[in-house]
Scaffold this active site. Sequence first.
Site, PDB file in Angstrom:
ATOM      1  N   SER A 164      -5.831   4.775   0.208  1.00  0.00           N
ATOM      2  CA  SER A 164      -4.973   4.652  -0.957  1.00  0.00           C
ATOM      3  C   SER A 164      -5.647   5.336  -2.163  1.00  0.00           C
ATOM      4  O   SER A 164      -5.994   6.509  -2.084  1.00  0.00           O
ATOM      5  CB  SER A 164      -4.663   3.179  -1.222  1.00  0.00           C
ATOM      6  OG  SER A 164      -3.660   3.041  -2.190  1.00  0.00           O
ATOM      7  N   ASP A 321       4.345   2.650   6.281  1.00  0.00           N
ATOM      8  CA  ASP A 321       3.909   2.782   4.883  1.00  0.00           C
ATOM      9  C   ASP A 321       5.028   3.415   4.064  1.00  0.00           C
ATOM     10  O   ASP A 321       5.364   4.577   4.254  1.00  0.00           O
ATOM     11  CB  ASP A 321       2.636   3.638   4.823  1.00  0.00           C
ATOM     12  CG  ASP A 321       1.973   3.633   3.456  1.00  0.00           C
ATOM     13  OD1 ASP A 321       2.614   3.190   2.479  1.00  0.00           O
ATOM     14  OD2 ASP A 321       0.820   4.083   3.369  1.00  0.00           O
ATOM     15  N   HIS A 351       1.688  -0.318   3.786  1.00  0.00           N
ATOM     16  CA  HIS A 351       0.564   0.410   3.194  1.00  0.00           C
ATOM     17  C   HIS A 351      -0.771  -0.283   3.424  1.00  0.00           C
ATOM     18  O   HIS A 351      -1.795   0.380   3.644  1.00  0.00           O
ATOM     19  CB  HIS A 351       0.820   0.570   1.699  1.00  0.00           C
ATOM     20  CG  HIS A 351      -0.219   1.364   0.968  1.00  0.00           C
ATOM     21  ND1 HIS A 351      -0.442   2.699   1.201  1.00  0.00           N
ATOM     22  CD2 HIS A 351      -1.105   0.990   0.006  1.00  0.00           C
ATOM     23  CE1 HIS A 351      -1.409   3.127   0.418  1.00  0.00           C
ATOM     24  NE2 HIS A 351      -1.833   2.112  -0.316  1.00  0.00           N
TER      25      HIS A 351
END
Length: 370
Positions: A164, A321, A351
Site C-alpha cells: 500500500s 482489492d 486491500h
Amino acid sequence: MSGGGRRATGAWLPGDPPGRRQFAQLFTDRPLQLDLGGQLGPITLAYESWGQLNSQRSNGVLLLHGFSGDSHAAGPAEAGHPSPGWWDAMVGPGRPVDTQRFFVVCPNALGGCQGSTGPSAAAPDGRPYGSRLPALTIRDLVAAELALADQLGIARWHGVIGGSMGGMRALEWAVTAPQRVANLLLMATAAATGADQIAQHQAQIEAIRLDPLFNGGDYDTNATPPLRGLLLARGLATLGYSSREALEQQFGRQQEPAGCFAINTYLRQEGEALARRFDANSYIALSQAMNHHDIGRERGGMAAALERITARTSVVSIRSDRLFPPEQQRQISRGLRSLIGHHNLDSIGGHDGFLTEVEQLEPIVRELLG
C-alpha cells in the site's frame, strides 16, 4: 498516555513509554529540501529493528508500513505499542523475514505520528507543527529513510518490502536509488495514484476538516479530540480496505439488539481503535502525500521511471482489492526489466490481504529474500 489525561491525539508523544522505538536524528546541520517546496529540519525518525547487521553490512531488510501502520512490525501489544506488530506472523526467528539471518528495520514514516517528525511533533519553537507542517510527498518520506540508512551505515538493502503506502515508498526507493536495493517486494500498491484513490482520500480529509473541534489543524493536544471527523474518515477508508464480498459474508443485514446494523458498529469500532493510536493531522498529511505519488513525475513518465529499477522484483496483487485494484500492479510488472514474479493472492479480504494472507505470502517472501 503522557500526563495521565485525555488528549486530542492518539500520537506517541515524548513522555510516553518508548517501547521498542529507537530514534534517529537527521538533517541536523541542514534541512531537508522538500519536493513541493519549503524545507524541514531537524527531523526525527522513530524506527524498530530486529536481528544483527553482519560485518559486510549486506543483510539489511527495510520494511515499509502502510498508511495507518507504524514502526511496530513485529512483537506484542505492550507499553508504548497499543497494537501487535502489523506483520508479526512474517517477521521473526525462522519466519519468512528471518531475524536470525537479516537485520530488519522498520521506520515510522516522516509525517506519521508514532515518534517520527509529523504534525504532532514539536517544531523548533517548541509548539506542535499542527497546520504548519509543510506539504510532504512520498519522495520526501523516502529522502528521510535514505538519510536513516546512511546513519545506520547501510549502503545497499538486501530487501525492501512494502504494501500500500509502504509499497509506494518501496517503489520510490528503487527508482530514486536503484543501486541501494537488491530485492524488492511491492504489494497492493501503484506507480501513481489515480482519480478514484485521490477522490477517496480527499473525502476522508474533508471529513476531518469539517469536525468543528479540528480547529484548522491547530487543536490543543490536551483538549477534546476531533473524534467525529476521524471516525468518519476511518469508516470511509475501511470500506475501501475491505471487499464487498467480505462485508456481505461477515455482516450482511445483521442487526444488533438495539436495532443498529452490525456493519455500522464495526465501522465505529474501527474508527475508535485508530483514534487511540493515530493523529488527525497525520491522517491528512499522509493522505496528501499518497495523492501526490507518481513515480513518472519529472522523470519522463512512468515507463522511463520503471526502467531505472534494477532490483529483482516480486509484485503482489489481491484479486478482491478495490482500493488498489490488480490492474495497477500489472501496470508496474509490465514495465519492469527484472521482474521475477507477479503473484495474485486469492482472497476475499480486499486491500488488507497483504497483511493477513500469511500462507500465500510466505513462499513469495522466502523466494525473494533467498
